[in-house]
Design an enzyme around this catalytic site. Structure first.
Site, PDB file in Angstrom:
ATOM      1  N   GLU A  20       0.881  -1.138   0.132  1.00  0.00           N
ATOM      2  CA  GLU A  20      -0.180   0.134   0.133  1.00  0.00           C
ATOM      3  C   GLU A  20       0.881   1.487   0.108  1.00  0.00           C
ATOM      4  OE1 GLU A  20      -3.108   0.055   2.715  1.00  0.00           O
ATOM      5  OE2 GLU A  20      -3.767  -1.775   1.932  1.00  0.00           O
ATOM      6  N   CYS A  62       3.437   8.303   0.917  1.00  0.00           N
ATOM      7  CA  CYS A  62       3.822   7.491   2.113  1.00  0.00           C
ATOM      8  C   CYS A  62       4.289   6.271   1.676  1.00  0.00           C
ATOM      9  CB  CYS A  62       2.413   7.619   3.022  1.00  0.00           C
ATOM     10  SG  CYS A  62       2.752   6.625   4.318  1.00  0.00           S
ATOM     11  N   CYS A  87       4.056  -6.204   8.898  1.00  0.00           N
ATOM     12  CA  CYS A  87       4.901  -5.735  10.162  1.00  0.00           C
ATOM     13  C   CYS A  87       5.068  -6.568  11.158  1.00  0.00           C
ATOM     14  CB  CYS A  87       4.704  -4.505  10.541  1.00  0.00           C
ATOM     15  SG  CYS A  87       5.754  -3.554  11.530  1.00  0.00           S
ATOM     16  N   CYS A 110       2.838  -2.721  16.974  1.00  0.00           N
ATOM     17  CA  CYS A 110       2.202  -1.805  17.727  1.00  0.00           C
ATOM     18  C   CYS A 110       0.507  -1.862  18.123  1.00  0.00           C
ATOM     19  CB  CYS A 110       2.455  -0.325  17.226  1.00  0.00           C
ATOM     20  SG  CYS A 110       4.074  -0.347  16.571  1.00  0.00           S
ATOM     21  N   CYS A 119      -2.207  -0.240  15.880  1.00  0.00           N
ATOM     22  CA  CYS A 119      -1.943  -0.191  14.337  1.00  0.00           C
ATOM     23  C   CYS A 119      -2.423  -1.379  13.464  1.00  0.00           C
ATOM     24  CB  CYS A 119      -0.399  -0.173  13.960  1.00  0.00           C
ATOM     25  SG  CYS A 119       0.043  -0.463  12.422  1.00  0.00           S
ATOM     26  N   CYS A 167      -2.847   7.298   8.852  1.00  0.00           N
ATOM     27  CA  CYS A 167      -1.821   6.595   9.598  1.00  0.00           C
ATOM     28  C   CYS A 167      -2.240   5.404  10.375  1.00  0.00           C
ATOM     29  CB  CYS A 167      -1.251   7.691  10.602  1.00  0.00           C
ATOM     30  SG  CYS A 167       0.314   7.280  11.306  1.00  0.00           S
TER      31      CYS A 167
HETATM   32  S1  SF4 Z   1       3.040   1.464  13.480  1.00  0.00           S
HETATM   33 FE1  SF4 Z   1       2.375  -0.635  12.700  1.00  0.00          FE
HETATM   34  S2  SF4 Z   1       3.438  -0.262  10.675  1.00  0.00           S
HETATM   35 FE2  SF4 Z   1       4.410   0.921  12.145  1.00  0.00          FE
HETATM   36  S3  SF4 Z   1       5.948  -0.206  13.318  1.00  0.00           S
HETATM   37 FE3  SF4 Z   1       4.054  -0.200  14.312  1.00  0.00          FE
HETATM   38  S4  SF4 Z   1       3.054  -2.104  13.798  1.00  0.00           S
HETATM   39 FE4  SF4 Z   1       4.648  -1.714  12.378  1.00  0.00          FE
END
Ligand code: SF4
Length: 396
Positions: free
Chosen positions: A118, A153, A160, A164, A167, A387
């Site tokens: 993306e 972006c 990932c 987090c 996210c 975001c």
């Molecule tokens: S915010 Fe999302 S994409 Fe960015 S490092 Fe944390 S888990 Fe990974």
């Protein structure tokens, strides 16, 4: 099948005789730098200056088909195609358009896997990556477009592993690292779609899409070198955001300052206790170790470190949090600013969006403590482009 390794930077294996192969098994020229292209041409008995013609065609004129590079002789184009080469730039396969002008793309990388990544186009940016009044210089420079400045972006991984808790991308887990060509290819595909004139139009890049760039460090920096040297973009208009991968920050601190992007640290919490709860990576690299590593980065004149701070309603948005953040930032002794991001909702994530009044109060408190702070405007929330929302959500 016999294989050979193509010159540095790609690590790809090339079929020695792939003339009969279909497009999916052809090897991309896109992603190779000048030296690697010269190596390919040398094998065809061609002089190295022909690499400049290919660079001009694929990275600057956005040409997508080998047969369309008319600066190369027909014979050479046919020789390259018969040798199994194609331009092989990643392509936009789906575009979602937001009411606010933001566009989110699914970009398909050539090759045997069907994965998409993306990438997001934000005309007028989001007030975060600049936040320094430099928008004004763009106003007069772009008479023919319906945007005066824009931000792209860019993703660095499929999924990932950092996890987090706020996210959506984290829900995918890590699927794989992107290659330099796949990272730079996202940018060139979007530049092509919007007919961006590099060097004339004001475009910023933020490496804040899917993935943690510093966990794919070599490919990420190889992509930056491609974007600077071959595409012609300025590293001073690029910002890379890390969740705080200390060995990555230490390597980044060693990069030549005329080549590296600006650095943003995704802080998101006022102290280790709160941060470890929303960013498990903090248990490995607590805030103090991240700050120690950041202090090793030699800043350019007028450059500032950015601290990104996602405000989670009731969790990280209180005035005392703002005062703690100000103390943390002051303690670095570095010129810095804070970008505030009101958390963007995502399905299955148990947080709340902060009240706008709390976001404004947070900024005011930081300002009163002497820390410049900017509120990033949410862009493309309606198409899951904002975001923390990137998860290849096909419905939009
Ligand atoms: S915010 Fe999302 S994409 Fe960015 S490092 Fe944390 S888990 Fe990974």
């Amino acid at each position: 099948m016999m294989l050979r390794v193509v010159p540095e930077n790609s690590g790809q294996l090339v079929p020695l005789d792939s003339a009969a192969a279909g497009n999916e098994s052809r090897v991309p020229l896109f992603g190779l730098d000048a030296a690697a292209l010269a190596g390919v041409l040398a094998e065809e008995g061609e002089p190295s200056w022909r690499a400049d013609q290919i660079i001009e065609a694929i990275y600057r004129q956005y040409i997508r088909e080998l047969s369309s590079i008319t600066t190369l002789s027909l014979d050479l184009r046919q020789k390259l195609a018969a040798g199994g080469w194609q331009i092989g730039r990643p392509e936009i396969t789906k575009a979602f358009q937001s009411a606010d002008g933001t566009e989110r793309y699914l970009i398909q990388c050539p090759g045997p896997t069907a994965e998409t990544v993306e990438t997001v186009w934000m005309p007028e940016g989001d007030d975060g990556e600049a936040g320094d009044g430099s928008n004004d210089e763009a106003r007069a420079s772009n008479e023919t477009k319906d945007w005066r400045r824009a931000t792209i972006c860019v993703s660095s991984q499929v999924g990932c592993s950092v996890n987090c808790q706020f996210c959506l991308t984290a829900k995918l887990g890590l699927q794989r690292n992107l290659t330099p060509g796949e990272i730079a290819g996202q940018v060139v595909s979007v530049l092509d779609r919007h007919a961006v004139r590099v060097g004339r139009d004001r475009v910023n890049l933020v490496f804040m899409g899917m993935g943690e760039p510093f966990l794919n460090y070599d490919n990420f920096m190889a992509a930056v070198r491609l974007l600077v040297h071959e595409v012609g973009l300025s590293p001073q208009r690029m910002t890379v955001s890390t969740s705080g991968i200390v060995p990555g920050i230490e390597r980044f601190a060693q990069e030549p300052s005329d080549l590296r992007p600006k650095l943003a640290i995704s802080l998101n919490a006022p102290n280790d206790e709160v941060r470890a709860g929303i960013m498990p990576i903090n248990r490995k690299w607590p805030i103090s170790s991240v700050m120690d590593a950041v202090r090793r980065v030699r800043l350019r004149p007028h450059e500032r470190i950015t601290f990104e701070y996602v405000l989670l309603g009731g969790v990280t948005d209180r005035p005392e949090h703002a005062r703690e953040v100000a103390r943390l930032v002051r303690r670095t002794g570095l010129p810095a600013k804070v970008n505030l991001i009101a958390w963007n909702p995502g399905p299955g994530i148990p947080y709340g969006t902060p009240e706008p009044a709390n976001v404004a109060a947070f900024r005011k408190t930081l300002g009163a403590e002497g820390i410049p702070a900017y509120i990033r405007q949410p862009r493309g929330r309606d198409i899951f482009a904002a975001c923390g929302q990137l998860k290849r959500t096909v419905e939009a």
